[in-house]
Design a protein around this motif. Structure first.
Motif, mmCIF file in Angstrom:
data_model
loop_
_atom_site.group_PDB
_atom_site.id
_atom_site.type_symbol
_atom_site.label_atom_id
_atom_site.label_comp_id
_atom_site.label_asym_id
_atom_site.label_seq_id
_atom_site.Cartn_x
_atom_site.Cartn_y
_atom_site.Cartn_z
ATOM 1 N N ASN B 228 0.836 -1.201 0.000
ATOM 2 C CA ASN B 228 0.000 0.000 0.000
ATOM 3 C C ASN B 228 0.871 1.251 0.000
ATOM 4 O O ASN B 228 2.092 1.169 0.003
ATOM 5 N N LYS B 229 0.207 2.379 -0.016
ATOM 6 C CA LYS B 229 0.904 3.647 -0.123
ATOM 7 C C LYS B 229 1.854 3.852 1.056
ATOM 8 O O LYS B 229 2.962 4.362 0.907
ATOM 9 N N PHE B 230 1.412 3.440 2.288
ATOM 10 C CA PHE B 230 2.248 3.643 3.457
ATOM 11 C C PHE B 230 3.584 2.914 3.317
ATOM 12 O O PHE B 230 4.652 3.492 3.531
ATOM 13 N N VAL B 231 3.523 1.641 2.918
ATOM 14 C CA VAL B 231 4.754 0.861 2.784
ATOM 15 C C VAL B 231 5.649 1.452 1.693
ATOM 16 O O VAL B 231 6.866 1.580 1.869
ATOM 17 N N ALA B 232 5.026 1.874 0.587
ATOM 18 C CA ALA B 232 5.799 2.457 -0.517
ATOM 19 C C ALA B 232 6.570 3.677 -0.040
ATOM 20 O O ALA B 232 7.731 3.883 -0.409
ATOM 21 N N GLY B 233 5.917 4.493 0.808
ATOM 22 C CA GLY B 233 6.575 5.709 1.287
ATOM 23 C C GLY B 233 7.567 5.448 2.393
ATOM 24 O O GLY B 233 8.540 6.178 2.555
ATOM 25 N N PHE B 234 7.319 4.389 3.196
ATOM 26 C CA PHE B 234 8.179 4.134 4.354
ATOM 27 C C PHE B 234 9.445 3.405 3.954
ATOM 28 O O PHE B 234 10.514 3.650 4.499
ATOM 29 N N ILE B 235 9.339 2.486 3.012
ATOM 30 C CA ILE B 235 10.522 1.761 2.545
ATOM 31 C C ILE B 235 11.068 2.497 1.328
ATOM 32 O O ILE B 235 10.474 2.463 0.258
ATOM 33 N N GLY B 236 12.174 3.152 1.474
ATOM 34 C CA GLY B 236 12.756 3.891 0.358
ATOM 35 C C GLY B 236 11.977 5.161 0.066
ATOM 36 O O GLY B 236 11.044 5.518 0.774
ATOM 37 N N LYS B 237 12.372 5.845 -1.013
ATOM 38 C CA LYS B 237 11.719 7.097 -1.394
ATOM 39 C C LYS B 237 10.804 6.821 -2.560
ATOM 40 O O LYS B 237 11.073 5.955 -3.385
ATOM 41 N N THR B 238 9.718 7.571 -2.658
ATOM 42 C CA THR B 238 8.889 7.420 -3.840
ATOM 43 C C THR B 238 8.139 8.715 -4.150
ATOM 44 O O THR B 238 7.989 9.568 -3.285
#
Lengths: 555, 361
Positions: B228-238
């Motif tokens: 989800n969006k949270f994981v995408a933002g928390f792991i690495g940059k996006t």
């Protein structure tokens, strides 16, 4: 969603300890206070009455004792701050020669029983006083008399300003040097900096010290008794109503005691309210560095510090000198030359004073430490209804004048089922009650420094709760506990206001024996005993400083 | 012996505050498992529930087949490493390490040999008789590890063990931890808020937020296919941009800009809808082509191997781009460039950010 289980409280070992301690408090503190309250509202036939309170508030004389106590306490607090705060400031910001010794002397000033100071000041500045007579023989002036208000304030200030010094020094040590540098950098220096930066940062400690000084002067009873003469304060009145030569009225004494407790409680609450306005925490990485200063400023600072200590130590020094003067065989008249007569007489007449002091003081300290460590652990680590109650109750003696504690104990333990009056036990109980709030506070402070995870580490490695407590927690608290114990010891052996109500000829301690000698007019032995007591406190203090190793002192 | 850990429907409540509403997870025997999340997400709370220092308001915790909910922490046979190390300051290094063996009432001889073994393993034998206050942070960390491991625990729990160390030591110690864990093959649960650290040591990571596990997976899966969006933002940059997804025959078209659209063959939808597109900085490509979306360079940072561009897209959003540095080719401020995206690597989330459309079905 799953079912939520209500966690039951298991009867684990700390709950049992908590309940036992609560029981002790109820038995030896709550119950006596309740009995005191009860006896203040009954008449001789046992009926309910407010007559004692009416009597107190309707007669000008009694009201005036209250007003006098207030005047004394406010004056003493004011002057102690006025003297103590600058001293702490100079001591911590500037390089003073012999500062370690100076600190020991300052602390020592606070550690004699105040009435001994009062007595010595009378010998120096009283009607027949050494200084009075010397000055009046040389100069055609009349030296102002020391009796009454002035004398009480002088004696108490010279004894209580060290508390302000210690508290404020503690606060100054926690100020980061960069704060001072920042203020200097912004153009705020000298006095300006003192009032705008240093004082506000020390405010919590200043308020705490002010409270302590106020309480001590309010409750002090030996000083006004000896030096007050016509100037009556109300601890003296309580004592007179209780054991007085003229009219003994226990219920009336109880009523005054209740008034006293209410007033001190009010002051306590007021201080807490004020202190709440000054709450902040400082992360201090670099403590303040003492600066070397030169010239006239340097001389003035040294003069200020050493003169202050000299004046405060003068009574003890004078008594030391007097104790070696030759006396007649009765001990009441000084004769030419020097001898150890006073010591011989003192030790012969009061042979049990030293053993009593060691025994009562020793046992009390051990019990105080044992209980305080357990209570602090319960309060810090096991917050629940029982421990919060213990926390509140344990602070009660802090606001109760010593003589009131004495009276409450006598009222309670002079009848069945527990008759303790006149025993060593009741003396020990009284000392424990008087001292325990302070030791609990200092133990709590130590324990809060120890991270919880250290205990959890012990438990996760398979140790039981008690094993962890005794093998990990207590050893980590050890230094703090020992130094707390020594401080308790010193205050206990110099205690007068409670023990004077409880003592019998079998339980006379060093401090009591000095009082008895003073009252009987046997000055030599009084001076001798006072010197022995000073020796005890000095040795204890040096051990304390060795053990605590520069850490802060919590009085 | 190492064990598997099963947690079913765990609940943690502080007063009226529900910290963990309903959490289930299975941790395999010998696995290096990390709980990763921002502070306050409940990761340390969960760890302390496993250790037995926090009460459990609901659910079941199993070590192997054994239910441990009511088991005294002293009896769980866990090794724990605390954030502040919790070294006993009044005991020497050796006494610290031997503490757990003493409480187990082993013979003096056995305590000696096992303590020596772990002092040796953690390379702290030379400090054995010193008090811990004389040791550096890294050395204290080694003592804490030795003390936790010497008791041969079923599980090793570590609560942000590296957060008090400086950057260099942190990198060194994490390889020490990983190496020891590999050697002893002990089930390990590791708590951290540092995603790089988590990626470096873990077999699997559970990303947590507000008491809920967002995704469990290997570092690679978490990075490349965040749930989800949270994981995408928390792991690495996006970079997250909102775009329209238009249904086609058998595929969907993602409209990146007026002139640039890409095919998303794996997504099938019946109707046009808004979605969130997650594009990592390295998944943009600067192209000389005419096809692509226009962007204006606001600023650039030359990082050596890579160059970082901060751009404004033609649609007005700001984006971070990272490109391998080439000779003479730094785009100057204000210049216009054209961007394409790496279709394989981007992720598409539902409009609320709750699920990854690429992981559906």
């Amino acid at each position: 969603m799953n079912q939520l289980k209500k966690k039951r409280t298991p009867l684990e070992v700390w709950n049992i300890i908590g309940l036992s301690i609560l029981l002790l408090y109820v038995l030896f503190l709550v119950q006596p206070l309740f009995n005191l309250l009860k006896s203040s509202v009954v008449d001789n036939e046992g009926g309910l009455t407010l007559a004692h309170f009416k009597k107190f508030f309707s007669q000008k004389y009694y009201i005036s004792t209250l007003a006098n106590s207030f005047k004394v306490s406010i004056a003493v607090t004011f002057f102690s701050l006025l003297i103590g705060v600058p001293l702490a400031y100079f001591y911590n910001l500037y390089e003073i020669r012999g500062k370690k010794g100076l600190e020991i002397l300052i602390i020592l000033c606070s550690m004699s029983a105040p009435f001994i100071g009062a007595y010595a000041w009378i010998l120096l500045l009283g009607r027949q006083g050494l200084i009075t007579k010397t000055i009046e023989a040389i100069l055609p002036i009349t030296v102002p008399r020391i009796y009454g208000f002035n004398g009480i304030v002088l004696v108490l200030v010279t004894r209580l300003f060290p508390l302000v010094f210690l508290y404020v020094s503690g606060a100054l040590k926690s100020i980061d040097n960069s704060l001072l540098e920042a203020s200097e950098n912004l153009g705020c220096t000298g006095l300006n900096r003192f009032f705008k930066v240093v004082m506000p940062l020390c405010m919590p400690s200043i308020l705490a010290a002010a409270l302590l000084v106020f309480m001590r002067s309010m409750a002090d009873f030996g000083t006004p008794l000896l030096i007050g003469e016509g100037y009556r304060t109300f601890p003296v009145e309580i004592y007179n109503q209780y054991v007085g030569e003229t009219s003994v009225n226990h219920n009336f004494a109880a009523a005054i005691s209740v008034v006293a407790i209410l007033i001190t409680a009010l002051v306590f609450i007021l201080q807490k309210f004020l202190a709440n306005h000054y709450r902040f925490s400082i992360n201090s990485l670099h403590t303040i560095e003492r600066k070397k200063i030169h010239g006239i400023k340097n001389i003035l600072i040294h003069l200020y510090a050493y003169l202050l200590v000299f004046i405060s130590m003068l009574p003890q020094l004078y008594l030391f000198y007097m104790s070696f003067r030759n006396t007649s065989s009765s001990g009441s008249v000084f004769t030419k030359g020097f001898s150890l007569n006073s010591y011989r007489i003192a030790l012969k007449r009061m042979s049990s004073a030293i053993p009593n002091t060691l025994f009562i003081g020793g046992i009390s300290v051990l019990v105080v430490l044992f209980l305080a460590v357990l209570v602090s652990y319960l309060v810090v680590r096991r917050r629940n209804v029982v421990t919060s109650t213990i926390d509140s109750i344990s602070m009660l003696p802090y606001i109760i004048p010593g003589s009131v504690v004495g009276i409450a104990l006598v009222i309670t333990f002079s009848k069945q089922p527990m008759v303790l009056t006149g025993t060593v036990t009741i003396m020990i109980i009284a000392m424990i009650i008087r001292r325990i709030p302070y030791t609990i506070r200092s133990s709590v402070a130590i324990l809060q420094q120890i991270p919880m995870s250290v205990e959890e580490a012990g438990i996760s490695l398979g140790a039981s709760k008690l094993y962890t407590f005794f093998r990990i927690t207590v050893p980590m608290m050890k230094n703090g506990i020992i130094s707390g114990g020594i401080l308790s010891w010193i205050t206990i052996i110099t205690e007068l206001s409670t023990s004077i109500i409880l003592y019998t000829s079998h339980t006379v301690t060093l401090t009591l024996s000095i009082y008895i000698f003073v009252v009987r007019g046997t000055e030599g032995p009084a001076a001798a005993m006072a010197t022995i007591l000073t020796l005890f406190t000095t040795i204890s203090l040096i051990i304390f400083i060795k053990v605590s190793d520069g850490k802060e002192m919590v009085m | 012996m190492s064990v598997a850990i099963t947690i079913r429907n765990a609940v943690k409540i502080y007063g009226k505050n529900i910290v963990i509403p309903d959490l289930s997870v299975e941790i395999k025997e010998g696995e290096f498992f990390t709980l990763l999340g921002p502070s306050g997400c409940g990761k340390t709370t969960l760890l302390r529930m496993i250790a037995g220092f926090n009460t459990i308001e609901g659910g079941e915790f199993y070590f192997g087949d054994k239910l441990v909910n009511e088991l005294n922490p002293a009896k769980r046979n866990i090794g724990m490493v605390f954030q502040n190390y919790a070294i006993f300051p009044h005991l020497t290094v050796r006494q610290n390490v031997a503490f757990g063996l003493r409480t187990r009432k082993l013979s003096t001889e056995e305590i000696r040999t096992r303590t020596d073994e772990f002092l040796e393993l953690m390379q702290i034998s030379e400090y054995a008789d010193r008090l811990p206050e004389k040791l550096s942070g890294g050395q204290q960390q080694r003592v804490a590890l030795a003390r936790a491991l010497v008791i041969q625990p079923d599980v090793l729990l570590m609560d942000e063990p590296l957060s008090n160390l400086d950057a260099k030591l942190r990198v060194e110690m994490r390889s020490v931890i990983k190496e020891i864990q590999n050697k002893l093959n002990i089930t390990t649960i590791y708590v951290t808020h540092d995603q790089e650290e988590a990626m470096a040591v873990s077999d699997r990571i559970a990303v947590m937020n507000r008491g809920v596990i967002q995704q469990i997976g290997s570092p690679q899966v978490l990075y490349q296919r965040p749930a989800n969006k949270f994981v995408a933002g928390f792991i690495g940059k996006t970079n997250i941009i909102t775009r329209a997804l238009v249904p086609q025959e058998n595929t969907s078209k993602l409209l990146i800009s007026d002139s640039y659209a890409i095919d998303m063959p794996v997504i099938h939808h019946q109707e046009r809808k808004q979605v969130l597109v997650s594009i990592r900085p390295e998944d943009f490509q600067i192209v000389e082509d005419t096809e692509g979306m226009a962007a204006t360079v606001n600023d650039s940072i030359f990082l050596g191997l890579m160059t970082n561009y901060f751009v404004t897209l033609e649609t007005g959003e700001r984006a971070d781009i990272i490109q391998e540095s080439t000779i003479n080719s730094i785009y100057s401020k204000g210049s216009t460039i054209r961007l394409q995206v790496n279709v394989e690597k981007i992720n598409v989330f539902s409009e609320d950010g709750a699920k990854n459309l690429l992981l559906e079905e």
